[in-house]
Write an enzyme that holds these catalytic residues in place. Sequence first.
Site, PDB file in Angstrom:
ATOM      1  N   SER A   1     -18.922  59.325 -27.521  1.00  0.00           N
ATOM      2  CA  SER A   1     -18.687  58.800 -26.152  1.00  0.00           C
ATOM      3  C   SER A   1     -17.716  58.998 -25.664  1.00  0.00           C
ATOM      4  O   SER A   1     -16.645  59.041 -26.022  1.00  0.00           O
ATOM      5  CB  SER A   1     -18.466  57.499 -26.601  1.00  0.00           C
ATOM      6  OG  SER A   1     -17.916  56.724 -25.673  1.00  0.00           O
TER       7      SER A   1
ATOM      8  N   TYR B   1     -15.378  49.834 -29.770  1.00  0.00           N
ATOM      9  CA  TYR B   1     -16.542  50.693 -29.480  1.00  0.00           C
ATOM     10  C   TYR B   1     -16.362  52.376 -29.772  1.00  0.00           C
ATOM     11  O   TYR B   1     -17.249  53.125 -30.420  1.00  0.00           O
ATOM     12  CB  TYR B   1     -17.204  50.347 -28.703  1.00  0.00           C
ATOM     13  CG  TYR B   1     -18.670  51.799 -27.607  1.00  0.00           C
ATOM     14  CD1 TYR B   1     -19.803  51.451 -28.385  1.00  0.00           C
ATOM     15  CD2 TYR B   1     -18.286  52.090 -26.756  1.00  0.00           C
ATOM     16  CE1 TYR B   1     -20.218  52.551 -28.340  1.00  0.00           C
ATOM     17  CE2 TYR B   1     -19.453  53.592 -26.296  1.00  0.00           C
ATOM     18  CZ  TYR B   1     -20.515  53.378 -26.989  1.00  0.00           C
ATOM     19  OH  TYR B   1     -21.079  54.847 -26.762  1.00  0.00           O
TER      20      TYR B   1
END
Length: 339
Positions: free
Chosen positions: A129, A154
């Site tokens: 990501s 995350y």
Amino acid sequence: MAQRILVTGAAGFIGFHLSKRLCALGYEVVGLDNLNDYYEVSLKESRLKILSETENFKFRKIDLTDAEGLNKTFSDFGFATVVNLAAQAGVRYSLTNPHAYLKSNLEGFLNILEACRHNKIKHLIYASSSSVYGANKTMPFSVHQNVDHPMSLYAASKKSNELMAHCYSSLFDLPTTGLRFFTVYGPYGRPDMALFLFTKAILEGKPIDVFNNGRMKRDFTYVDDIIESIVRLIPLAPVKNPGWNALQPDPGTSFAPWKVFNIGNNNPVELLRFIELLEEKLGRKAVKNMLPMQDGDVPETFADVEDLALLTGFRPSTSPEEGISRFVDWYKDYYNINL
């Protein structure tokens, strides 16, 4: 025989589009998903219904933390390539549900790595990501920069995936490619993402939450560009870099068969401009609830995609105008809305 590919998270946004494209190209695709209720399961079922109508797609409902079920899938089918897109997504959700990220993104990914190792997979591609860049403010974000200051759990879980993959590439000669996705949007997108939330609220006459007073910039990337990048990378398994220097280590490459790539549009757009484009397409004005920056968020993302372009000859380029238009057309059709 057509090459057989495993796609995890096949009922998810990117997994659905990738599985559909791979089937159209003649690959045999086995899709895994646990169909969790992080967002409306009916949308995942709609994606699966489309895939199930494709002759060369097979589906198994399995959670990546189910090592036994995962290993059986590997032994039953035999894969050349694995594309791991299954994960607990969402920056903000990680602030209130941290354990979900460690379970899915770390334990689940470890099971994938182990299965790839023991089944001699030729290429593991996995989703990372843009959030791994964290507090970094050097623009554009380059894979050759260090990513040691994550702003959310995350992000930390995705950085961990890259480190775990490097260990397996180094120890077991497993070729791994990590993909740092930048704000993906498009038809059949996730309902927790900004474009989906904004479209729904504007059509219902409800206010939208605009964080950082709309001054955030995002490198919005249309899903078809993401898929094209993955398809081109599948046959290009990374090899060891003989020029890698341990005294001046390059974070974007390695002495092991390991690589990471940014996949972004290379064109940051301010959030307020993104909303304007959506308003123009919908023919309605948004009621904006201006809010400060949220914990875990970063003010700007901007992808340097030179490594991707050099290797594949492709760089994402779908304009926000075109991408938003396609999304809204899909949204109106899917939810049967006449404007």
